[in-house]
Scaffold this motif. Structure first.
Motif, PDB file in Angstrom:
ATOM      1  N   GLU A 214      -7.060  -0.579  -9.261  1.00  0.00           N
ATOM      2  CA  GLU A 214      -7.524  -0.637  -7.870  1.00  0.00           C
ATOM      3  C   GLU A 214      -6.831  -1.793  -7.164  1.00  0.00           C
ATOM      4  O   GLU A 214      -6.529  -2.806  -7.788  1.00  0.00           O
ATOM      5  CB  GLU A 214      -9.020  -0.930  -7.809  1.00  0.00           C
ATOM      6  N   ILE A 215      -6.605  -1.638  -5.890  1.00  0.00           N
ATOM      7  CA  ILE A 215      -6.191  -2.765  -5.062  1.00  0.00           C
ATOM      8  C   ILE A 215      -7.345  -3.055  -4.116  1.00  0.00           C
ATOM      9  O   ILE A 215      -7.835  -2.157  -3.431  1.00  0.00           O
ATOM     10  CB  ILE A 215      -4.901  -2.466  -4.276  1.00  0.00           C
TER      11      ILE A 215
ATOM     12  N   MET B  96       0.785  -1.237   0.000  1.00  0.00           N
ATOM     13  CA  MET B  96       0.000   0.000   0.000  1.00  0.00           C
ATOM     14  C   MET B  96       0.821   1.294   0.000  1.00  0.00           C
ATOM     15  O   MET B  96       0.490   2.222  -0.744  1.00  0.00           O
ATOM     16  CB  MET B  96      -1.015  -0.007   1.143  1.00  0.00           C
ATOM     17  N   PRO B  97       1.903   1.412   0.770  1.00  0.00           N
ATOM     18  CA  PRO B  97       2.683   2.663   0.694  1.00  0.00           C
ATOM     19  C   PRO B  97       3.282   2.893  -0.696  1.00  0.00           C
ATOM     20  O   PRO B  97       3.320   4.023  -1.191  1.00  0.00           O
ATOM     21  CB  PRO B  97       3.787   2.474   1.734  1.00  0.00           C
TER      22      PRO B  97
ATOM     23  N   ALA C  34       7.869  -5.925  -7.043  1.00  0.00           N
ATOM     24  CA  ALA C  34       7.695  -6.781  -8.217  1.00  0.00           C
ATOM     25  C   ALA C  34       6.228  -6.853  -8.632  1.00  0.00           C
ATOM     26  O   ALA C  34       5.917  -6.912  -9.825  1.00  0.00           O
ATOM     27  CB  ALA C  34       8.252  -8.179  -7.945  1.00  0.00           C
ATOM     28  N   LEU C  35       5.310  -6.837  -7.671  1.00  0.00           N
ATOM     29  CA  LEU C  35       3.886  -6.857  -8.013  1.00  0.00           C
ATOM     30  C   LEU C  35       3.475  -5.595  -8.763  1.00  0.00           C
ATOM     31  O   LEU C  35       2.710  -5.664  -9.731  1.00  0.00           O
ATOM     32  CB  LEU C  35       3.027  -7.035  -6.765  1.00  0.00           C
ATOM     33  N   LEU C  36       3.969  -4.447  -8.355  1.00  0.00           N
ATOM     34  CA  LEU C  36       3.633  -3.222  -9.087  1.00  0.00           C
ATOM     35  C   LEU C  36       4.275  -3.223 -10.475  1.00  0.00           C
ATOM     36  O   LEU C  36       3.679  -2.722 -11.436  1.00  0.00           O
ATOM     37  CB  LEU C  36       4.042  -1.983  -8.292  1.00  0.00           C
ATOM     38  N   GLN C  37       5.448  -3.818 -10.616  1.00  0.00           N
ATOM     39  CA  GLN C  37       6.052  -3.967 -11.941  1.00  0.00           C
ATOM     40  C   GLN C  37       5.176  -4.866 -12.815  1.00  0.00           C
ATOM     41  O   GLN C  37       4.960  -4.582 -13.994  1.00  0.00           O
ATOM     42  CB  GLN C  37       7.458  -4.545 -11.835  1.00  0.00           C
TER      43      GLN C  37
ATOM     44  N   ASN D   7       2.008   6.050  -3.732  1.00  0.00           N
ATOM     45  CA  ASN D   7       2.910   6.961  -4.444  1.00  0.00           C
ATOM     46  C   ASN D   7       3.178   6.540  -5.881  1.00  0.00           C
ATOM     47  O   ASN D   7       4.023   7.139  -6.556  1.00  0.00           O
ATOM     48  CB  ASN D   7       4.243   7.057  -3.682  1.00  0.00           C
ATOM     49  N   TRP D   8       2.485   5.528  -6.341  1.00  0.00           N
ATOM     50  CA  TRP D   8       2.684   4.963  -7.680  1.00  0.00           C
ATOM     51  C   TRP D   8       2.059   5.887  -8.722  1.00  0.00           C
ATOM     52  O   TRP D   8       0.900   6.313  -8.579  1.00  0.00           O
ATOM     53  CB  TRP D   8       2.056   3.578  -7.710  1.00  0.00           C
TER      54      TRP D   8
END
Length: 138
Positions: free
Chosen positions: A47-48, A34-35, A86-89, A39-40
Motif C-alpha cells: 500500500e502507499i 502514483m502513476p 528508485a523507490l519502487l525498486q 501500473n506496477w
C-alpha cells in the motif's frame, strides 16, 4: 501482512524552497510515484499511504517503508521529481526480503537522482553490521 510505503505530504520541495509550482515536495513525490504504482505488477503486495508529517524535518522529502515483523526504513532528502522509480525498486527488494533487510549494495540508485539517503544507509550498514551478524545493539 500489511506492507506500506508512507509518503510525507508536508515536506518542503528543497532545503531552501518550501513550494514548487504551489505544492510541497512530498506532494510532488507522490504525484511522480502514483502513476508508476498504478501500473506496477506488485501493487497488490504494498500500500502507499500519505501522512501529514513523518517528523523528519531535518531531512525533508521523507518516506518510510515498513511491514509487520520486518525492518522499518526511513529515508529523507529524496529528490521529489526524480525518486519514484528508485523507490519502487526499493519496495521490490523489501517485498522479496523475508525480514526486510536489504543488502546495501543492492539499494537502488537512480541515474537521474543522487539518492543520497540510500548511500548514507549503505555506509551505516557496512559500519554497524557484519555479514555474519546482522543484528547488533547500537
Amino acid at each position: 501482512m500489511t506492507r506500506v510505503l508512507f509518503v510525507c505530504e508536508a515536506c518542503g520541495f528543497s532545503a531552501d524552497r518550501e513550494l514548487y509550482e504551489g505544492q510541497p515536495g512530498g506532494t510532488h513525490l507522490l504525484h511522480q510515484l502514483m502513476p508508476l504504482y498504478e501500473n506496477w505488477a506488485r501493487k497488490s503486495e504494498l500500500e502507499i499511504q500519505t501522512v501529514g508529517c513523518l517528523c523528519a524535518c531535518e531531512r525533508p522529502r521523507a518516506i518510510a517503508l515498513g511491514a509487520t515483523n520486518k525492518i522499518t526504513y526511513l529515508f529523507g532528502d529524496l529528490p521529489p521529481l526524480e525518486s519514484a522509480e528508485a523507490l519502487l525498486q526499493l519496495c521490490e527488494l523489501y517485498l522479496d526480503s523475508e525480514d526486510g533487510y536489504i543488502l546495501p549494495a543492492k539499494l537502488p540508485v537512480s541515474e537521474t537522482a543522487a539518492m543520497p539517503e540510500f548511500r548514507l544507509f549503505q555506509q551505516f550498514i557496512r559500519r554497524n553490521y557484519s555479514s555474519s551478524n546482522r543484528v547488533r545493539t547500537l
